[in-house]
Every structure is written in C-alpha cells, then in structure tokens.
Design an enzyme around this catalytic site. Structure first.
Site, PDB file in Angstrom:
ATOM      1  N   ASN A 153      35.100 -17.779 -23.081  1.00  0.00           N
ATOM      2  CA  ASN A 153      35.639 -18.307 -22.521  1.00  0.00           C
ATOM      3  C   ASN A 153      36.289 -17.561 -21.213  1.00  0.00           C
ATOM      4  O   ASN A 153      37.168 -18.499 -21.032  1.00  0.00           O
ATOM      5  CB  ASN A 153      37.057 -18.439 -24.080  1.00  0.00           C
ATOM      6  CG  ASN A 153      36.972 -17.245 -24.548  1.00  0.00           C
ATOM      7  OD1 ASN A 153      35.865 -16.666 -25.304  1.00  0.00           O
ATOM      8  ND2 ASN A 153      38.373 -16.499 -25.078  1.00  0.00           N
ATOM      9  N   GLN A 181      34.020 -23.728 -27.127  1.00  0.00           N
ATOM     10  CA  GLN A 181      33.842 -23.627 -25.063  1.00  0.00           C
ATOM     11  C   GLN A 181      32.710 -24.879 -25.428  1.00  0.00           C
ATOM     12  O   GLN A 181      32.320 -25.254 -23.868  1.00  0.00           O
ATOM     13  CB  GLN A 181      33.806 -22.679 -24.007  1.00  0.00           C
ATOM     14  CG  GLN A 181      35.185 -21.497 -24.521  1.00  0.00           C
ATOM     15  CD  GLN A 181      35.691 -22.258 -23.806  1.00  0.00           C
ATOM     16  OE1 GLN A 181      36.106 -23.026 -22.703  1.00  0.00           O
ATOM     17  NE2 GLN A 181      37.182 -21.581 -24.097  1.00  0.00           N
ATOM     18  N   SER A 204      37.154 -26.876 -31.128  1.00  0.00           N
ATOM     19  CA  SER A 204      38.720 -27.106 -30.893  1.00  0.00           C
ATOM     20  C   SER A 204      39.038 -28.309 -30.483  1.00  0.00           C
ATOM     21  O   SER A 204      37.878 -28.479 -29.107  1.00  0.00           O
ATOM     22  CB  SER A 204      39.532 -26.250 -30.839  1.00  0.00           C
ATOM     23  OG  SER A 204      40.489 -26.369 -30.459  1.00  0.00           O
ATOM     24  N   CYS A 333      46.028 -15.484 -24.795  1.00  0.00           N
ATOM     25  CA  CYS A 333      47.380 -15.059 -25.813  1.00  0.00           C
ATOM     26  C   CYS A 333      47.198 -13.687 -25.136  1.00  0.00           C
ATOM     27  O   CYS A 333      48.295 -12.923 -25.219  1.00  0.00           O
ATOM     28  CB  CYS A 333      46.625 -15.142 -27.182  1.00  0.00           C
ATOM     29  SG  CYS A 333      44.509 -14.145 -27.689  1.00  0.00           S
TER      30      CYS A 333
HETATM   31  N1  PLP Z   1      37.037 -19.398 -29.690  1.00  0.00           N
HETATM   32  C1  PLP Z   1      36.509 -19.543 -28.283  1.00  0.00           C
HETATM   33  C2  PLP Z   1      35.414 -19.444 -27.703  1.00  0.00           C
HETATM   34  C3  PLP Z   1      38.229 -20.604 -28.165  1.00  0.00           C
HETATM   35  O1  PLP Z   1      38.452 -20.693 -26.236  1.00  0.00           O
HETATM   36  C4  PLP Z   1      39.116 -20.544 -28.021  1.00  0.00           C
HETATM   37  C5  PLP Z   1      40.102 -20.801 -27.876  1.00  0.00           C
HETATM   38  O2  PLP Z   1      40.972 -20.828 -26.324  1.00  0.00           O
HETATM   39  C6  PLP Z   1      39.544 -19.925 -29.941  1.00  0.00           C
HETATM   40  C7  PLP Z   1      38.030 -20.388 -30.447  1.00  0.00           C
HETATM   41  C8  PLP Z   1      40.732 -20.473 -31.001  1.00  0.00           C
HETATM   42  O3  PLP Z   1      40.741 -22.200 -30.568  1.00  0.00           O
HETATM   43  P1  PLP Z   1      42.085 -22.709 -30.989  1.00  0.00           P
HETATM   44  O4  PLP Z   1      43.080 -22.085 -29.580  1.00  0.00           O
HETATM   45  O5  PLP Z   1      42.215 -23.941 -31.121  1.00  0.00           O
HETATM   46  O6  PLP Z   1      42.756 -21.279 -32.015  1.00  0.00           O
END
Ligand code: PLP
Length: 396
Positions: A153, A181, A204, A333
C-alpha cells in the site's frame, strides 16, 4: 485546481455508488434477516452486491463473506484459521512480512505476545519485494498460516503471490493474501488453476471507489475458519446485521471496477501517467528519491513513493495541501505521527529518506492536468521548505 492524490484517491465514490447507497438507505432500510417483504428487499440488495463483488474476483458468491473493513477481513482470516485448527491450543507459527498493512502487523504482534504464536518474517529484496526462495525455508510443519500481501500500500510493489501460493499448496499450509490494493486495480481470479493458489483473500470496497466500512473475505470452501464475531449472519461465520447501504454501494463499485478492468489499455495509460508524474518530479527536483521497484510490471500502476531526504513528510504534506495537492505519508493511520513509515524502514530505506517520503496515488479518474499540477506543487514545496539535494548513501 485541487489534485486528490493521497492514498485514498481510490476512495472517492462514483456518482453511481452514491446513488446506490442513497437508494438503499431510502428504500432498503429493513433488516435483511427479516422474513417480511421489506426485509427480503434488503436481502436481495445484499445478495446482488455479494454476487457483483464475487464476480470481480471470479469467485462464487457463497464463498465471499462480507464484513466491516479490510482490517476485519484480515482479522477473521488470521484468527479464524488459527482457531479452526484441530490442535488450536498447540503453539504454531505464522509466516508473514514486516511490510504488511498494520492490520496484519499489529494483529500478528499481538498474537505473538498473547498467544504463543511464533511470527516468522520473510525477507525482502532491496526494493521491498518478497524473496520467494527465502520463504520456502521458513515453511515447516509448525506453520499454521502464511499471510502475505499481494501489493504494497505504500510503494505499490507487487509480490509474487502465485509462487507463494504454490509453495504453500505443496505443504498444505493455508495461504491468506491481503489483496486490498490489488482488487479493483488489477484483474484477480481466485479460481485460475494456473494462477495463485489462495485459500483466503481480503478485499476492501473503498479501494475501488466504493464506500468505506465494507470489506470482503473470500474463503476456499475446504478451508475452516472459526468466527471471531459470533452470530447467525454470513452463514454463521460473521455475526452482525449487514451494512446494507454500504454493501449496496460496494456492489456497484465492484461492477464498475470489473467493467473498467476489461480494458487493459486504460491501466497502461494510467501507468504511463504515473511514470511521467514521477520522472517529472525527479527532473524538476534533483535529489528526490523513489522508494520501491520502478521496473515495468513490478509495481501497481497507481502508486509512487517519493522522498525529499532530510525533510519531514508532515511538513511536505502540509505545504502540498496548501498548494492544492492532497498526498499522504506511510499508512493513513500513521499520518500525524512523526515516526517514519515502518514499511520503508523494514525495506532498509535510510531514516533520512524515510522521514521525507510521501506517497502520491492515482485513481482511475486522475487527469493529466492534475498530475502536472502535482509536479509543480512538489517543486514549489521543495523550494519553500529549503530542500537541499544531498541524498545520503544508501538512498535509492
Ligand atoms: N491492507 C492493505 C494493503 C491496505 O492498504 C488497507 C487499507 O489501506 C487495509 C488492509 C485495511 O483496509 P480497511 O481500510 O478497509 O480496513
């Protein structure tokens, strides 16, 4: 002009997604578990959306479980597989990497602290791409699960998920892939016999222009998953009344993503736009550094991670925002904290480079004018912050 190029660029819902959410809120507000006509209308909406989401990854609808986020999907995949083992109480190991999303990293650290789970981190090459041969050496009978992302990401680096799947399959170890991603940006087929041998796959909705707060977990029917949130919904695998409006929006987003993915030329066009954005910044601001792989095919078409070594990412982001460009640093975050991205540090990126690294992400809708605007803003930000081009040894 304002260019929205932060890591949530793909979060902007399309008008059709907004309409679907509104229609569900207005007309399908009943509980989908109710037997009356209104309830069945809501149920129909959920099931149509599930079918659209499933078809985006070539899965059967009943194998796709809907939940509140990519994070919850990951939690369910990892805890669920550990909990479903016949010998669930015996110590075991998970193979993963240090560059996973915090949803995986923080959960596996907690499991190591609280439940005697050994975490084995697979090594990465100099660009943060997984070294598959080294993964093979980490697999043995005590490994209960391999959990590795498909695309990163922060850098967009694409890992050899197919090869990892093959290694896991050869040892009958379940393979969970965080494909958040990847899904919606690249074609994904969970069934392809010659393709990646996934057992569980996370997606997601807000990474494909759907609403936030909707995640999916595809589970191969032969894989046991113990629920984390108990209840009757989702065939008893995930309790809780469904988020019908969010799921309705996610379904439309999935249909639109599937239609968009049918045209390879569109991805290629946007890849060229990203490459141009990146090389124009490197040209305009000598001393900038790109983190992650740059070769064709090794990276998602939408991401670039660029550093102004010696500066602080937060300062760069604030000036960029002032100049009309929304960008991000590390995972969303961890923005607002002064710590450099743990992902970049785990890749071996020099601390000065990591501190000054920001991420620009394109969406399907990013225009050439927006990309050019970002180039100008990046150059102006470097000047305003007094950037001096003295890249340290070790920066790539
Ligand atoms: N995994 C990856 C690679 C992500 O980029 C993200 C979110 O940016 C997530 C998991 C978490 O997804 P969510 O924001 O829907 O909790």
């Amino acid at each position: 002009m304002r260019a929205y190029l932060d890591n949530n660029a793909t979060t902007q819902p399309t008008p059709e997604v907004v309409d679907a959410v509104r229609e569900a809120l207005e007309g399908e507000w009943a509980n989908p578990s109710s037997v009356h006509r209104e309830g069945q209308l809501a149920r129909r909406r959920v099931e149509l959306a599930r079918a659209s989401i499933a078809s985006l990854i070539e899965a059967k609808p009943r194998d796709v479980l809907l939940c509140s986020s990519g994070t919850e999907s990951i939690d369910l995949a990892i805890r669920g597989v550990l909990g479903a083992r016949a010998d669930a109480a015996t110590p075991c190991a998970i193979v993963t990497t240090a560059i996973e999303h915090a949803a995986v990293r923080d959960l596996t650290s907690a499991l190591a602290r609280e439940q005697d789970v050994e975490i084995r981190l697979a090594p990465l090459d100099a660009h943060g791409v997984l070294d598959t041969d080294a993964i093979a050496g980490l697999l043995d009978d005590s490994v209960a699960l391999v959990s590795v992302q498909w695309a990163n990401n922060e850098t967009g680096a694409i890992h050899p998920a197919g090869r990892i799947g093959e290694l896991c399959r050869a040892r009958s170890i379940p393979f969970h892939c965080d494909a958040v991603q990847m899904v919606g940006k690249m074609p994904v087929d969970v069934r392809a016999p010659e393709g990646p041998a996934f057992d569980l796959l996370t997606l997601s909705a807000h990474k494909l222009h759907g609403p936030k707060g909707v995640g999916g977990l595809w589970v191969r029917p032969t894989v046991g998953v113990r629920p984390v949130v108990h209840g009757a919904q989702e065939l008893g695998r995930r309790g809780g009344t469904e988020n019908v409006p969010g799921i309705a929006g996610a379904g439309v987003a999935a249909e639109q993503a599937r239609a968009w993915l049918a045209d390879d030329a569109e991805r290629a066009r946007l890849g060229v736009l990203r490459d141009r954005l990146e090389s124009r910044i490197l040209e305009r601001v000598p001393g900038t550094v790109v983190n992650g792989p740059r070769e064709h095919g090794a990276r998602l078409w939408n991401t670039t991670n660029i550093a102004l070594p010696g500066l602080e990412a937060e300062a760069i982001l604030m000036v960029l925002s002032d100049l009309g460009v929304a960008a991000s640093a590390g995972a969303a975050c961890s923005s607002g904290s002064l710590d450099p991205s743990p992902v970049l540090l785990a890749m071996g990126v020099d601390e000065r480079v990591a501190h000054g690294s920001v991420r620009l992400s394109l969406s399907r809708f990013t225009t050439e004018a927006e990309a050019e605007h970002a180039v100008g803003a990046f150059a102006a930000a470097a000047e305003r912050l007094g950037f001096a081009p003295t890249p340290p040894a070790g920066g790539r």
